[in-house]
Design a protein around this motif. Structure first.
Motif, PDB file in Angstrom:
ATOM      1  N   GLU A  41       0.835  -1.213   0.000  1.00 29.72           N
ATOM      2  CA  GLU A  41       0.000   0.000   0.000  1.00 29.72           C
ATOM      3  C   GLU A  41       0.859   1.248   0.000  1.00 29.72           C
ATOM      4  O   GLU A  41       0.587   2.209  -0.730  1.00 29.72           O
ATOM      5  N   ARG A  42       1.908   1.250   0.808  1.00 30.04           N
ATOM      6  CA  ARG A  42       2.789   2.420   0.861  1.00 30.04           C
ATOM      7  C   ARG A  42       3.472   2.663  -0.479  1.00 30.04           C
ATOM      8  O   ARG A  42       3.719   3.809  -0.868  1.00 30.04           O
ATOM      9  N   ALA A  43       3.764   1.569  -1.206  1.00 30.02           N
ATOM     10  CA  ALA A  43       4.421   1.699  -2.506  1.00 30.02           C
ATOM     11  C   ALA A  43       3.429   1.949  -3.642  1.00 30.02           C
ATOM     12  O   ALA A  43       3.843   2.135  -4.791  1.00 30.02           O
ATOM     13  N   GLY A  44       2.128   1.947  -3.317  1.00 34.85           N
ATOM     14  CA  GLY A  44       1.120   2.149  -4.350  1.00 34.85           C
ATOM     15  C   GLY A  44       0.988   0.969  -5.286  1.00 34.85           C
ATOM     16  O   GLY A  44       0.604   1.132  -6.442  1.00 34.85           O
ATOM     17  N   GLN A  45       1.274  -0.227  -4.773  1.00 34.88           N
ATOM     18  CA  GLN A  45       1.205  -1.436  -5.580  1.00 34.88           C
ATOM     19  C   GLN A  45       0.072  -2.336  -5.110  1.00 34.88           C
ATOM     20  O   GLN A  45      -0.374  -2.243  -3.965  1.00 34.88           O
ATOM     21  N   THR A  46      -0.339  -3.228  -6.006  1.00 39.81           N
ATOM     22  CA  THR A  46      -1.287  -4.257  -5.633  1.00 39.81           C
ATOM     23  C   THR A  46      -0.579  -5.275  -4.750  1.00 39.81           C
ATOM     24  O   THR A  46       0.580  -5.620  -5.000  1.00 39.81           O
ATOM     25  N   GLU A  47      -1.259  -5.754  -3.733  1.00 39.02           N
ATOM     26  CA  GLU A  47      -0.651  -6.742  -2.853  1.00 39.02           C
ATOM     27  C   GLU A  47      -0.322  -8.004  -3.644  1.00 39.02           C
ATOM     28  O   GLU A  47      -1.182  -8.565  -4.314  1.00 39.02           O
ATOM     29  N   PRO A  48       0.919  -8.468  -3.612  1.00 35.47           N
ATOM     30  CA  PRO A  48       1.303  -9.645  -4.406  1.00 35.47           C
ATOM     31  C   PRO A  48       0.625 -10.905  -3.889  1.00 35.47           C
ATOM     32  O   PRO A  48       0.382 -11.054  -2.692  1.00 35.47           O
ATOM     33  N   ASN A  49       0.350 -11.827  -4.813  1.00 36.82           N
ATOM     34  CA  ASN A  49      -0.380 -13.041  -4.442  1.00 36.82           C
ATOM     35  C   ASN A  49       0.417 -14.312  -4.693  1.00 36.82           C
ATOM     36  O   ASN A  49      -0.133 -15.408  -4.621  1.00 36.82           O
ATOM     37  N   ARG A  50       1.720 -14.152  -5.011  1.00 35.75           N
ATOM     38  CA  ARG A  50       2.585 -15.319  -5.182  1.00 35.75           C
ATOM     39  C   ARG A  50       3.795 -15.162  -4.290  1.00 35.75           C
ATOM     40  O   ARG A  50       4.260 -14.042  -4.057  1.00 35.75           O
ATOM     41  N   PRO A  51       4.342 -16.262  -3.760  1.00 32.95           N
ATOM     42  CA  PRO A  51       5.444 -16.136  -2.805  1.00 32.95           C
ATOM     43  C   PRO A  51       6.686 -15.473  -3.378  1.00 32.95           C
ATOM     44  O   PRO A  51       7.384 -14.745  -2.660  1.00 32.95           O
ATOM     45  N   ASP A  52       6.977 -15.690  -4.652  1.00 40.27           N
ATOM     46  CA  ASP A  52       8.149 -15.033  -5.240  1.00 40.27           C
ATOM     47  C   ASP A  52       7.931 -13.527  -5.352  1.00 40.27           C
ATOM     48  O   ASP A  52       8.866 -12.731  -5.149  1.00 40.27           O
ATOM     49  N   LEU A  53       6.693 -13.112  -5.659  1.00 36.11           N
ATOM     50  CA  LEU A  53       6.402 -11.679  -5.776  1.00 36.11           C
ATOM     51  C   LEU A  53       6.399 -11.007  -4.404  1.00 36.11           C
ATOM     52  O   LEU A  53       6.790  -9.839  -4.285  1.00 36.11           O
ATOM     53  N   LEU A  58       8.875  -7.919  -3.472  1.00 39.24           N
ATOM     54  CA  LEU A  58       8.407  -6.666  -2.880  1.00 39.24           C
ATOM     55  C   LEU A  58       9.205  -6.335  -1.623  1.00 39.24           C
ATOM     56  O   LEU A  58       9.655  -5.190  -1.440  1.00 39.24           O
ATOM     57  N   LEU A  59       9.375  -7.316  -0.740  1.00 48.27           N
ATOM     58  CA  LEU A  59      10.136  -7.069   0.480  1.00 48.27           C
ATOM     59  C   LEU A  59      11.569  -6.664   0.160  1.00 48.27           C
ATOM     60  O   LEU A  59      12.152  -5.804   0.842  1.00 48.27           O
ATOM     61  N   ALA A  60      12.142  -7.247  -0.872  1.00 52.66           N
ATOM     62  CA  ALA A  60      13.521  -6.910  -1.238  1.00 52.66           C
ATOM     63  C   ALA A  60      13.655  -5.448  -1.647  1.00 52.66           C
ATOM     64  O   ALA A  60      14.714  -4.839  -1.446  1.00 52.66           O
ATOM     65  N   THR A  61      12.583  -4.860  -2.197  1.00 54.43           N
ATOM     66  CA  THR A  61      12.657  -3.451  -2.604  1.00 54.43           C
ATOM     67  C   THR A  61      12.794  -2.518  -1.410  1.00 54.43           C
ATOM     68  O   THR A  61      13.220  -1.380  -1.568  1.00 54.43           O
ATOM     69  N   VAL A  62      12.430  -3.004  -0.216  1.00 55.80           N
ATOM     70  CA  VAL A  62      12.578  -2.178   0.982  1.00 55.80           C
ATOM     71  C   VAL A  62      13.655  -2.746   1.908  1.00 55.80           C
ATOM     72  O   VAL A  62      13.692  -2.457   3.101  1.00 55.80           O
ATOM     73  N   GLY A  63      14.529  -3.581   1.332  1.00 53.21           N
ATOM     74  CA  GLY A  63      15.670  -4.063   2.087  1.00 53.21           C
ATOM     75  C   GLY A  63      15.371  -5.151   3.088  1.00 53.21           C
ATOM     76  O   GLY A  63      16.133  -5.335   4.046  1.00 53.21           O
ATOM     77  N   VAL A  64      14.298  -5.887   2.905  1.00 51.71           N
ATOM     78  CA  VAL A  64      13.956  -6.984   3.806  1.00 51.71           C
ATOM     79  C   VAL A  64      14.126  -8.297   3.055  1.00 51.71           C
ATOM     80  O   VAL A  64      13.537  -8.495   1.989  1.00 51.71           O
ATOM     81  N   ILE A  65      14.938  -9.189   3.614  1.00 56.89           N
ATOM     82  CA  ILE A  65      15.271 -10.460   2.968  1.00 56.89           C
ATOM     83  C   ILE A  65      14.469 -11.569   3.634  1.00 56.89           C
ATOM     84  O   ILE A  65      14.522 -11.733   4.851  1.00 56.89           O
ATOM     85  N   ALA A  66      13.742 -12.328   2.817  1.00 62.17           N
ATOM     86  CA  ALA A  66      12.899 -13.394   3.369  1.00 62.17           C
ATOM     87  C   ALA A  66      13.239 -14.741   2.736  1.00 62.17           C
ATOM     88  O   ALA A  66      13.101 -14.906   1.521  1.00 62.17           O
ATOM     89  N   ASP A  67      13.705 -15.659   3.548  1.00 63.62           N
ATOM     90  CA  ASP A  67      13.806 -17.081   3.161  1.00 63.62           C
ATOM     91  C   ASP A  67      14.604 -17.326   1.881  1.00 63.62           C
ATOM     92  O   ASP A  67      14.164 -18.061   1.010  1.00 63.62           O
ATOM     93  N   ARG A  68      15.778 -16.732   1.789  1.00 60.77           N
ATOM     94  CA  ARG A  68      16.588 -16.994   0.596  1.00 60.77           C
ATOM     95  C   ARG A  68      17.389 -18.286   0.703  1.00 60.77           C
ATOM     96  O   ARG A  68      17.914 -18.772  -0.300  1.00 60.77           O
ATOM     97  N   LEU A  69      17.516 -18.827   1.909  1.00 56.08           N
ATOM     98  CA  LEU A  69      18.396 -19.975   2.120  1.00 56.08           C
ATOM     99  C   LEU A  69      17.662 -21.225   2.603  1.00 56.08           C
ATOM    100  O   LEU A  69      18.201 -22.326   2.508  1.00 56.08           O
TER     101      LEU A  69
END
Length: 251
Positions: free
Chosen positions: A53-65, A69-80
């Motif tokens: 919402e803050r980025a003005g985007q539709t909420e993603p509905n797939r785990p890769d998306l 999205l989180l990576a664009t704000v510097g948050v890393i989720a489950d890469r390993l």
């Protein structure tokens, strides 16, 4: 509820995060619980929705998306934590993952970090993707030479990234899963999203497998009933399915 709102507000204040921070570390530093913003939990879902919402985007509905999205704000989720298995897959690039795929005579486990940070350059080829790691084990021990990948059940971010990479490099996709409700649902997504050909998942395959039970007796069809009337699952480990998935190799 008040605690959840405060935690969410604190997380938003800390993003964009520079340098990037793992999602679990962000959750720990705000709440003391590294699992507080797990992406399958309500608080994690709220965090993703708020960032979108803050980025003005539709909420993603797939785990890769979601992870993108989180990576664009510097948050890393489950890469390993999650991996895909690749076997006999031809890579033609010069990167470290390309070399691992070329050099290993055995199946190679790759993480999301591997596929995103050092994506291999894959040659055009037919890639058979299976649901169960045991099929990869059977292919390896039998000396099967066809390119095979294993996504291990429900599609995760890493699986979508692999499929996108395959499509981008002009690979022909074949997908095979267990013949049950969950397996058919997964297969439908892979076929509709990535154009994969479905293999050994049709009613004829299921009917033939049920005529050759492994050890446990199968319920018999009443006269005139179609093959799909039986609801018992048929798993990829069945010889009938393996023969259709892996071809004419000795199993």
């Amino acid at each position: 509820m008040r605690h959840s709102i405060a935690a969410l507000a604190a997380a938003l204040r800390r993003t964009p995060a520079r340098p990037p921070v793992p999602l679990a570390k962000l959750a720990h530093d705000i709440t003391g619980d590294p699992h507080y913003f797990d992406l399958t939990a309500l608080n994690g879902i709220r965090l993703v929705a708020a960032i979108a919402e803050r980025a003005g985007q539709t909420e993603p509905n797939r785990p890769d998306l979601v992870r993108a999205l989180l990576a664009t704000v510097g948050v890393i989720a489950d890469r390993l934590s999650a991996t895909v298995l690749l076997f006999n897959v031809e890579a033609v690039g010069d990167g470290p993952i390309d070399r691992r795929l070329r050099d290993s005579p055995a199946p190679v486990a790759l993480t999301l970090l591997d596929l995103v940070q050092h994506p291999p350059v894959l040659a055009p080829q037919t890639l058979t993707v299976v649901e169960n790691p045991s099929v990869m084990e059977i292919a390896f021990t039998a000396g099967v030479r066809q390119p095979i990948a294993c996504t291990s059940g429900q599609l995760r971010a890493i699986d979508h990234v692999l499929f996108q990479l395959a499509v981008a490099h002009g690979m022909r996709l074949r997908y095979a899963g267990d013949i049950d409700t969950a397996g058919r649902q997964i297969a439908a997504v892979v076929a509709s999203t990535y154009g994969a050909e479905l293999v050994a998942m049709d009613d004829d395959t299921a009917s033939e497998a049920r005529q050759h039970p492994p050890t446990t007796p199968w319920p018999r069809l009443r006269e005139g009933e179609p093959p799909h009337a039986l609801t018992a699952a048929v798993y990829q480990e069945h010889d009938v399915l393996l023969a259709r998935i892996l071809g004419a190799h000795r199993l």
